[in-house]
Scaffold this motif. Structure first.
Motif, PDB file in Angstrom:
ATOM      1  N   THR A 130       3.588  29.481 -27.790  1.00 19.29           N
ATOM      2  CA  THR A 130       2.370  29.188 -27.025  1.00 19.29           C
ATOM      3  C   THR A 130       1.374  28.406 -27.873  1.00 19.29           C
ATOM      4  N   GLY A 131       1.434  28.585 -29.184  1.00 11.47           N
ATOM      5  CA  GLY A 131       0.593  27.778 -30.061  1.00 11.47           C
ATOM      6  C   GLY A 131       0.916  26.299 -29.914  1.00 11.47           C
ATOM      7  N   ILE A 132       2.204  25.967 -29.886  1.00 15.18           N
ATOM      8  CA  ILE A 132       2.627  24.574 -29.714  1.00 15.18           C
ATOM      9  C   ILE A 132       2.198  24.044 -28.353  1.00 15.18           C
ATOM     10  N   ILE A 133       2.392  24.854 -27.321  1.00 16.47           N
ATOM     11  CA  ILE A 133       2.029  24.435 -25.953  1.00 16.47           C
ATOM     12  C   ILE A 133       0.543  24.103 -25.875  1.00 16.47           C
ATOM     13  N   PHE A 134      -0.300  24.987 -26.400  1.00 13.23           N
ATOM     14  CA  PHE A 134      -1.738  24.749 -26.325  1.00 13.23           C
ATOM     15  C   PHE A 134      -2.182  23.619 -27.247  1.00 13.23           C
ATOM     16  N   LEU A 135      -1.531  23.448 -28.381  1.00 13.40           N
ATOM     17  CA  LEU A 135      -1.886  22.341 -29.269  1.00 13.40           C
ATOM     18  C   LEU A 135      -1.584  21.001 -28.606  1.00 13.40           C
ATOM     19  N   ILE A 136      -0.500  20.938 -27.851  1.00 15.33           N
ATOM     20  CA  ILE A 136      -0.125  19.706 -27.153  1.00 15.33           C
ATOM     21  C   ILE A 136      -1.037  19.449 -25.954  1.00 15.33           C
ATOM     22  N   THR A 137      -1.342  20.504 -25.198  1.00 13.41           N
ATOM     23  CA  THR A 137      -2.091  20.308 -23.948  1.00 13.41           C
ATOM     24  C   THR A 137      -3.603  20.223 -24.135  1.00 13.41           C
ATOM     25  N   GLU A 138      -4.132  20.883 -25.164  1.00  9.67           N
ATOM     26  CA  GLU A 138      -5.585  20.895 -25.360  1.00  9.67           C
ATOM     27  C   GLU A 138      -5.968  19.829 -26.384  1.00  9.67           C
ATOM     28  N   LYS A 139      -6.677  18.820 -25.927  1.00 13.48           N
ATOM     29  CA  LYS A 139      -7.045  17.710 -26.803  1.00 13.48           C
ATOM     30  C   LYS A 139      -8.493  17.779 -27.286  1.00 13.48           C
ATOM     31  N   GLU A 140      -9.362  18.480 -26.577  1.00 17.74           N
ATOM     32  CA  GLU A 140     -10.799  18.440 -26.859  1.00 17.74           C
ATOM     33  C   GLU A 140     -11.356  19.689 -27.530  1.00 17.74           C
ATOM     34  N   ASN A 141     -11.005  20.859 -27.040  1.00 16.82           N
ATOM     35  CA  ASN A 141     -11.647  22.100 -27.454  1.00 16.82           C
ATOM     36  C   ASN A 141     -11.182  22.524 -28.853  1.00 16.82           C
ATOM     37  N   ARG A 142     -12.086  22.460 -29.808  1.00 15.48           N
ATOM     38  CA  ARG A 142     -11.771  22.777 -31.205  1.00 15.48           C
ATOM     39  C   ARG A 142     -11.396  24.244 -31.382  1.00 15.48           C
ATOM     40  N   PHE A 143     -12.040  25.138 -30.646  1.00 14.88           N
ATOM     41  CA  PHE A 143     -11.762  26.576 -30.721  1.00 14.88           C
ATOM     42  C   PHE A 143     -10.306  26.854 -30.353  1.00 14.88           C
ATOM     43  N   VAL A 144      -9.852  26.291 -29.248  1.00 11.39           N
ATOM     44  CA  VAL A 144      -8.478  26.514 -28.789  1.00 11.39           C
ATOM     45  C   VAL A 144      -7.493  25.849 -29.751  1.00 11.39           C
ATOM     46  N   ARG A 145      -7.800  24.650 -30.192  1.00  7.77           N
ATOM     47  CA  ARG A 145      -6.904  23.957 -31.125  1.00  7.77           C
ATOM     48  C   ARG A 145      -6.781  24.724 -32.446  1.00  7.77           C
ATOM     49  N   PHE A 146      -7.886  25.318 -32.905  1.00  8.43           N
ATOM     50  CA  PHE A 146      -7.851  26.131 -34.120  1.00  8.43           C
ATOM     51  C   PHE A 146      -6.895  27.301 -33.949  1.00  8.43           C
ATOM     52  N   HIS A 147      -7.049  28.046 -32.858  1.00 15.26           N
ATOM     53  CA  HIS A 147      -6.188  29.216 -32.644  1.00 15.26           C
ATOM     54  C   HIS A 147      -4.732  28.810 -32.405  1.00 15.26           C
ATOM     55  N   ALA A 148      -4.510  27.699 -31.739  1.00 19.02           N
ATOM     56  CA  ALA A 148      -3.142  27.218 -31.521  1.00 19.02           C
ATOM     57  C   ALA A 148      -2.480  26.887 -32.856  1.00 19.02           C
ATOM     58  N   MET A 149      -3.191  26.169 -33.714  1.00 21.67           N
ATOM     59  CA  MET A 149      -2.630  25.812 -35.023  1.00 21.67           C
ATOM     60  C   MET A 149      -2.430  27.034 -35.907  1.00 21.67           C
TER      61      MET A 149
END
Length: 121
Positions: free
Chosen positions: A37-56
């Motif tokens: 799910t980290g990979i899925i959200f990293l690919i789909t979320e381009k703007e939100n830094r909070f979500v990208r941080f948790h995905a990575m």
């Protein structure tokens, strides 16, 4: 400002992500299936830094633990003992990270959190 340990993202109006989810829910979902799910959200979320941080962070932590577990299967006896302890540690980390993300906290794990922040810049 760089987060240290935990930094709250709690605000009266929760931010939405590009997927339409509130950022704390999306942050929690980054951890649900580990690095997948980290990979899925990293690919789909381009703007939100909070979500990208948790995905990575999910990718780095749970991907790394998965690789470590695979490598340890090839080491007789000691590898099995170490693998035995990785399971409970992974479970505790998984629960902790999901709770912190749902609270809206940018919870930075030692070392890994720093790597993630460098990648996000």
């Amino acid at each position: 400002m760089e987060p240290t340990g935990t930094e709250s993202n709690n605000s009266p109006n929760p931010k939405k992500t590009s997927s339409g989810l509130e950022e704390n829910v999306a942050g929690l979902l980054c951890y649900v299936l580990g690095f997948i799910t980290g990979i899925i959200f990293l690919i789909t979320e381009k703007e939100n830094r909070f979500v990208r941080f948790h995905a990575m962070q999910s990718i780095f932590i749970f991907g790394g633990l998965a690789v470590l577990n695979i490598v340890l299967t090839f080491i007789p006896f000691i590898g099995g003992i170490i693998s035995f302890f990785i399971g409970p540690i992974s479970l505790i980390l998984w629960i902790l990270l999901m709770i912190q993300a749902f609270r809206g906290e940018l919870y930075k794990l030692p070392y890994v959190g720093d790597l993630v922040l460098k990648q996000l810049k």
